[in-house]
Design a protein around this motif. Structure first.
Motif, PDB file in Angstrom:
ATOM      1  N   PHE A  85      -2.294  17.906   6.646  1.00  0.00           N
ATOM      2  CA  PHE A  85      -2.364  16.554   6.500  1.00  0.00           C
ATOM      3  C   PHE A  85      -1.740  15.641   7.578  1.00  0.00           C
ATOM      4  N   SER A  86      -2.604  14.645   7.924  1.00  0.00           N
ATOM      5  CA  SER A  86      -1.991  13.590   9.016  1.00  0.00           C
ATOM      6  C   SER A  86      -0.854  12.944   8.684  1.00  0.00           C
ATOM      7  N   LEU A  87       0.037  12.361   9.684  1.00  0.00           N
ATOM      8  CA  LEU A  87       1.237  11.532   9.436  1.00  0.00           C
ATOM      9  C   LEU A  87       0.984  10.344   8.448  1.00  0.00           C
ATOM     10  N   GLU A  88      -0.375   9.923   8.547  1.00  0.00           N
ATOM     11  CA  GLU A  88      -0.471   8.655   7.457  1.00  0.00           C
ATOM     12  C   GLU A  88      -0.908   9.305   6.249  1.00  0.00           C
ATOM     13  N   GLU A  89      -1.595  10.277   6.209  1.00  0.00           N
ATOM     14  CA  GLU A  89      -1.815  10.771   4.779  1.00  0.00           C
ATOM     15  C   GLU A  89      -0.696  11.332   4.036  1.00  0.00           C
ATOM     16  N   ALA A  90       0.104  12.090   5.001  1.00  0.00           N
ATOM     17  CA  ALA A  90       1.454  12.611   4.474  1.00  0.00           C
ATOM     18  C   ALA A  90       2.228  11.583   3.858  1.00  0.00           C
ATOM     19  N   THR A  91       2.466  10.320   4.536  1.00  0.00           N
ATOM     20  CA  THR A  91       3.435   9.337   4.100  1.00  0.00           C
ATOM     21  C   THR A  91       2.571   8.698   2.735  1.00  0.00           C
TER      22      THR A  91
ATOM     23  N   TYR B 287       3.387  -9.695   9.943  1.00  0.00           N
ATOM     24  CA  TYR B 287       4.147  -9.279  10.933  1.00  0.00           C
ATOM     25  C   TYR B 287       4.093  -7.793  11.295  1.00  0.00           C
ATOM     26  N   GLY B 288       3.601  -6.884  10.213  1.00  0.00           N
ATOM     27  CA  GLY B 288       3.617  -5.632  10.424  1.00  0.00           C
ATOM     28  C   GLY B 288       4.123  -4.966   9.337  1.00  0.00           C
ATOM     29  N   ILE B 289       3.524  -3.514   9.043  1.00  0.00           N
ATOM     30  CA  ILE B 289       3.839  -2.844   7.667  1.00  0.00           C
ATOM     31  C   ILE B 289       5.246  -2.669   7.706  1.00  0.00           C
ATOM     32  N   GLU B 290       6.079  -2.391   8.924  1.00  0.00           N
ATOM     33  CA  GLU B 290       7.311  -1.925   8.840  1.00  0.00           C
ATOM     34  C   GLU B 290       8.107  -3.245   8.153  1.00  0.00           C
ATOM     35  N   LEU B 291       8.069  -4.603   8.768  1.00  0.00           N
ATOM     36  CA  LEU B 291       8.484  -5.588   8.114  1.00  0.00           C
ATOM     37  C   LEU B 291       8.255  -5.912   6.689  1.00  0.00           C
ATOM     38  N   GLY B 292       6.990  -5.568   6.301  1.00  0.00           N
ATOM     39  CA  GLY B 292       6.757  -5.828   5.003  1.00  0.00           C
ATOM     40  C   GLY B 292       7.517  -4.755   4.168  1.00  0.00           C
ATOM     41  N   ALA B 293       7.579  -3.585   4.359  1.00  0.00           N
ATOM     42  CA  ALA B 293       8.632  -2.561   3.633  1.00  0.00           C
ATOM     43  C   ALA B 293      10.062  -3.104   3.819  1.00  0.00           C
TER      44      ALA B 293
ATOM     45  N   GLN C 262       2.971   8.025  -3.079  1.00  0.00           N
ATOM     46  CA  GLN C 262       2.445   8.309  -4.523  1.00  0.00           C
ATOM     47  C   GLN C 262       3.352   9.252  -5.293  1.00  0.00           C
ATOM     48  N   PHE C 263       3.818  10.193  -4.627  1.00  0.00           N
ATOM     49  CA  PHE C 263       5.030  11.002  -5.565  1.00  0.00           C
ATOM     50  C   PHE C 263       6.084  10.338  -5.688  1.00  0.00           C
ATOM     51  N   ASN C 264       6.960   9.737  -4.883  1.00  0.00           N
ATOM     52  CA  ASN C 264       8.121   9.191  -4.977  1.00  0.00           C
ATOM     53  C   ASN C 264       8.242   7.760  -5.556  1.00  0.00           C
ATOM     54  N   GLY C 265       7.218   6.937  -4.938  1.00  0.00           N
ATOM     55  CA  GLY C 265       7.017   5.541  -5.249  1.00  0.00           C
ATOM     56  C   GLY C 265       6.583   5.414  -6.605  1.00  0.00           C
TER      57      GLY C 265
ATOM     58  N   GLY D 107       0.693  -1.104  -0.173  1.00  0.00           N
ATOM     59  CA  GLY D 107       0.080  -0.038  -0.112  1.00  0.00           C
ATOM     60  C   GLY D 107       0.988   1.395  -0.042  1.00  0.00           C
ATOM     61  N   ASP D 108       0.286   2.535  -0.075  1.00  0.00           N
ATOM     62  CA  ASP D 108       0.899   3.560   0.129  1.00  0.00           C
ATOM     63  C   ASP D 108       1.635   3.894   1.146  1.00  0.00           C
ATOM     64  N   GLN D 109       1.347   3.579   2.315  1.00  0.00           N
ATOM     65  CA  GLN D 109       2.177   3.720   3.650  1.00  0.00           C
ATOM     66  C   GLN D 109       3.312   2.913   3.385  1.00  0.00           C
ATOM     67  N   GLY D 110       3.430   1.590   3.063  1.00  0.00           N
ATOM     68  CA  GLY D 110       4.501   0.920   2.994  1.00  0.00           C
ATOM     69  C   GLY D 110       5.387   1.430   1.719  1.00  0.00           C
ATOM     70  N   PHE D 111       5.072   1.686   0.735  1.00  0.00           N
ATOM     71  CA  PHE D 111       5.754   2.412  -0.116  1.00  0.00           C
ATOM     72  C   PHE D 111       6.398   3.586   0.378  1.00  0.00           C
ATOM     73  N   GLY D 112       5.775   4.646   1.166  1.00  0.00           N
ATOM     74  CA  GLY D 112       6.251   5.552   1.803  1.00  0.00           C
ATOM     75  C   GLY D 112       7.410   5.263   2.656  1.00  0.00           C
ATOM     76  N   LEU D 113       7.344   4.211   3.498  1.00  0.00           N
ATOM     77  CA  LEU D 113       8.332   3.700   4.205  1.00  0.00           C
ATOM     78  C   LEU D 113       9.502   3.188   3.314  1.00  0.00           C
TER      79      LEU D 113
END
Length: 538
Positions: free
Chosen positions: A269-275, A180-186, A280-283, A38-44
């Motif tokens: 924007f919230s942290l989740e929205e900003a991430t 196991y979590g979005i952090e480990l997915g990224a 979307q922009f860089n990934g 997802g977007d957040q995983g891409f952001g991380l």
């Protein structure tokens, strides 16, 4: 002489083909990755990646470019024994540098995540990419050796294999670790860089030993070889200005990673929205922008040794010819690519990433394709003629403008992520313009501006009308709600655009028979067929 003149474009065609395959595979894995994490995983993932590229730049850009330049000069002088000796010294340096860099990143992963990236969730991704630095630094040195000999196939083959293994491993690991979590997915996605680099290094080592076994024994006198200290001094003196220039790009990405999210929060924007917006922009958007710049990247790899060789031989005519062909290739690809990305931003993002919101960023950053292509090509030209500090200085000015605009525009609520896109385009445009001024001051190339600018622009405008009308007609009659219909509409429109643009270049005599012959495998047959039909000139 014709063979010598075509060396640049043939080498570029090989690297470009590999680059297109690699970029296409990159689009595939990012399309799957966007759906998996997802977007957040891409952001991380995108926040962690600049850390990797900053350290990697020295070993994968600066040192190989320095090696290829020195080796091509020694080859021009008939001293292949010294060329091989330079490579062995450089390889020892890369081994030590890569090992120290990998260990340092692994040990500093937590403070980098917490204090530099301001997001402890990135820790596992930073840790996962650390081992890849050591492997890639070795592989890049071998690639630099082959590029110095203007042998582009080893780089091309290893690049494709590296990307295939990377794609498979990152998607598989991201999928397995996501529960196991979005952090480990990224982090699973980030670890693909290591497995891909191991595969790429294996391939390039096999080719290297085959290359050596087929060569005649070199009998250079040991006393004639310069001291190791002297060779290292030459490599480092060339690498430092190139490093400074090359580091600016990953530093820009690093600044984006640390700046855009906080500035979006200022915009409301919230942290989740900003991430998510950063993902979307860089990934997503920037991935599509980087795809067509593969031609410019291929030229950049090939230009430094090619121009260094002709410059060392004192062949002003050959140097200008190579520069002219480089500009032509860059513009003929980047102009229609920019137009296509702008017009088809929404369907492309929806088809590839299942995220049409990324089209907002893509529309604003699409014309950066031209700026990025010209910046890469002109930087390599200046490096090839010995002006290694100039592109670094110019890119620094461009990066400074990017930072200022990112900081100010992204925090404006009505602009948001659009501000980051505008800042990126403005930064690369300034760097490209300054580089072009430098090229004209140093080399004074002879350009046919009608062929170079007017013909691709005119052809691009006709293509714009064609793809806009085609997609609107297809979506009106077929709709674009389902993935299959959307993909059919989008790919059909892209195909129509390519045919119209290529046809217009043939009608305006922008493409020559010699240009077509450089297309691998089918080029000669296509050139002969069009020549019989009277559609192409010699």
């Amino acid at each position: 002489m014709n063979k010598q003149k075509n060396t640049l474009l043939k080498g570029t065609a090989i690297i470009a083909m590999a680059g297109f395959i690699s970029k296409f595979l990159g689009l595939i894995y990012r399309a799957f990755l966007g759906r998996v994490i997802g977007d957040q995983g891409f952001g991380l993932y995108e926040k962690a990646y600049p850390v990797y590229t900053i350290i990697l730049t020295v070993s994968t850009v600066a040192i190989p470019v320095a090696i290829s330049k020195l080796i091509s000069e020694k080859r021009a002088q008939g001293r292949k024994d010294i060329a091989d000796y330079i490579f062995k010294v450089a390889l020892s340096f890369s081994l030590i540098f890569g090992l120290i860099a990998s260990i340092s990143i692994a040990l500093l992963a937590k403070p980098i995540s917490r204090y530099l990236l301001d997001d402890i969730r990135v820790f596992y991704s930073v840790l996962a990419i650390a081992p890849a630095i050591f492997i890639v630094s070795i592989m890049a040195t071998y690639r630099g050796y082959f590029q110095g000999y203007q042998e582009m196939r080893p780089t091309a083959i290893s690049q494709v294999v590296e990307q295939i293994i990377r794609m498979i491993s990152m998607i598989l690991l991201a999928y397995l670790l996501l529960p196991y979590g979005i952090e480990l997915g990224a982090a699973g996605a980030a670890s693909g860089a290591f497995f891909g680099s191991v595969a790429g290094l294996t391939v390039v080592l096999i080719i290297y030993y085959q290359f050596q076994s087929n060569r005649e024994e070199l009998n250079g006198a040991e006393l004639d070889k310069p001291p190791v200290k002297e060779v290292l001094h030459k490599i480092i003196s060339l690498a430092i200005p190139i490093t400074i220039g090359a580091l600016i790009l990953p530093l820009m990405r690093m600044i984006d990673a640390t700046m855009i999210t906080p500035r979006l929060k200022v915009a409301g924007f919230s942290l989740e929205e900003a991430t998510s917006l950063y993902g979307q922009f860089n990934g997503m958007a920037m991935t599509l922008v980087r795809f067509p710049t593969v031609i410019a990247a291929s030229l950049a790899v090939n230009l430094v040794p090619a121009i260094s060789e002709s410059y060392a031989l004192g062949s002003d005519k050959l140097t200008k010819s190579r520069i002219s062909k480089a500009f032509k290739l860059a513009l003929y690809v980047s102009i229609p690519s920019s137009i296509g990305l702008f017009i088809l931003a929404r369907p492309l993002c929806k088809m590839i990433f299942a995220n049409e919101q990324a089209a907002v960023s893509l529309r604003y950053v699409s014309f950066g394709v031209i700026a990025v292509s010209l910046q890469q090509v002109t930087s390599s030209i200046l490096q090839g003629v010995g002006k290694t500090k100039l592109p670094a200085r110019n890119l620094f000015f461009g990066a400074s403008l990017n930072i200022i605009l990112n900081y100010t525009l992204t925090a404006i609520p009505t602009l948001g992520i659009r501000g980051a896109a505008l800042g990126t385009v403005a930064g690369f445009t300034l760097a490209a313009l300054l580089n072009m001024i430098g090229v004209f001051n140093v080399v004074k190339p002879d350009f046919n501006y009608n062929n170079l600018i007017i013909k691709p622009l005119f052809s691009g405008i006709i293509m714009l009308i064609a793809i806009f009308s085609s997609y609107k007609l297809l979506s009106t009659y077929l709709g674009d709600d389902s993935f299959i219909i959307l993909s059919f509409n989008t790919l059909s429109t892209v195909f129509i655009g390519v045919i119209i643009y290529g046809g217009m270049l043939l009608l305006t005599k922008g493409i020559t028979k010699d240009d077509l012959k450089l297309i691998p495998k089918v080029g000669s047959k296509l050139a002969n067929l069009l020549d019989k039909l009277g559609l192409v000139r010699g």
